[in-house]
Design a protein around this motif. Structure first.
Motif, PDB file in Angstrom:
ATOM      1  N   GLU A  56       0.819  -1.217   0.000  1.00 51.76           N
ATOM      2  CA  GLU A  56       0.000   0.000   0.000  1.00 51.76           C
ATOM      3  C   GLU A  56       0.848   1.259   0.000  1.00 51.76           C
ATOM      4  N   THR A  57       2.049   1.176   0.539  1.00 47.00           N
ATOM      5  CA  THR A  57       2.936   2.340   0.571  1.00 47.00           C
ATOM      6  C   THR A  57       3.452   2.680  -0.813  1.00 47.00           C
ATOM      7  N   PRO A 104      -0.433   2.735  -3.690  1.00 51.67           N
ATOM      8  CA  PRO A 104      -1.601   2.966  -2.825  1.00 51.67           C
ATOM      9  C   PRO A 104      -2.957   2.575  -3.420  1.00 51.67           C
ATOM     10  N   ASP A 105      -3.076   2.547  -4.757  1.00 44.82           N
ATOM     11  CA  ASP A 105      -4.364   2.190  -5.346  1.00 44.82           C
ATOM     12  C   ASP A 105      -4.564   0.677  -5.317  1.00 44.82           C
TER      13      ASP A 105
END
Length: 299
Positions: A27-28, A31-32
């Motif tokens: 996610e870092t 992020p999508d």
């Protein structure tokens, strides 16, 4: 003892560098969620990370129709030459690290800005149907194909894009367009803009001399472009055929004034009218002038 400590620290440092060489698909970094899901479904991302070798092997990416809102993380794919991300929900798109990019399709999104100043290898750009307010193409000197229609562009500088052969900049807010540096241009769509009068004179004068150029000028009655018979004649002299849309298809321009003149003459019982063949074509003579079947005056 000191040598052992130095060796230990060196080993730890090299191990740390090796760990940082791989990019985790998390996610870092991405992020999508839907973009992340796409990457994890690929052979190179199946293990949840990207090695430098895997990154170097990804030269093409297709992520259309996925409802992706952010392509953050695309900058890691520095070997990309083709990116197709049309029909998503993108509001921003940072490609400044993707300098090898040659083809970009990002149409049908929600983009208001597009920075391509670092993408100097770009040859094909399709960014139509967004909300782009301005675009700087001064560094994209290899660009051959451009479709930036259906945006909010008020100006478009193509002076550095000297190898452009095909341009569609229709349905914007353009009031002028200079093509004097686009000697390779063969096809151009400027319909549904606001080019008329002196600025249309200037556009026509700037068209390069070609053998079979196509210029799509007027789309419908609501089109704020205006082109006159004399401007059409000037364009024709440089090898350009002017087209207008008739509701079903693009047709070669016919002077609406001439059509009206023919109709008026046809209803004028006092007018001298003749209809005959000339050079294998139907010619209507009305009020001392000759018109073809479409209503354009014959020279």
């Amino acid at each position: 003892m000191k040598k052992k400590l130095v060796s230990l620290f060196a080993l730890m440092f090299m191990t740390t560098l090796g760990a940082h060489a791989d990019i985790d698909i998390n996610e870092t970094n991405f992020p999508d969620r839907k973009f992340r899901r796409f990457l994890l479904a690929q052979t190179y991302g199946a293990d949840g990370k990207l090695t430098p070798e895997e990154i170097d092997g990804v030269t093409s990416m297709k992520v259309q129709f996925m409802e992706i809102q952010s392509l953050k993380g695309i900058e890691h794919f520095t070997a990309l030459t083709s990116l197709k991300c049309s029909f998503n929900l993108l509001k921003t798109l940072d490609l400044t690290q993707n300098t090898a990019l040659e083809e970009l399709l990002c149409d049908n999104n929600l983009l208001t800005a597009l920075d391509l100043t670092k993408n100097t290898a770009l040859t094909r750009l399709f960014c139509y149907e967004n909300n782009i307010l301005s675009i700087d193409l001064s560094q994209n000197t290899e660009l051959e194909t451009l479709s930036c229609s259906e945006n909010q562009l008020r100006t478009l500088d193509l002076s550095k894009n000297t190898v452009l052969s095909w341009v569609n900049c229709s349905n914007n807010l353009l009031t002028a367009l200079d093509l004097s540096q686009n000697a390779a241009l063969e096809e151009l769509n400027i319909s549904l803009n606001q080019i008329k009068g002196e600025t249309m004179d200037a556009l026509v004068a700037s068209l390069p001399a070609v053998s079979k150029g196509k210029l799509y000028a007027i789309y419908n009655k609501q089109d704020q472009n205006e082109i006159t018979t004399s401007q059409v004649t000037a364009a024709n002299a440089n090898g350009w055929t002017i087209y207008t849309y008739d509701g079903n298809d693009w047709k070669v321009y016919a002077d609406p004034t001439a059509v009206q003149n023919v109709k008026a003459a046809a209803n004028d019982t006092s007018a001298s009218k003749k209809k005959y063949f000339k050079d294998g074509k139907i010619v209507i003579e009305a009020n001392g002038k000759e018109f073809d079947a479409a209503g354009a005056q014959v020279k």
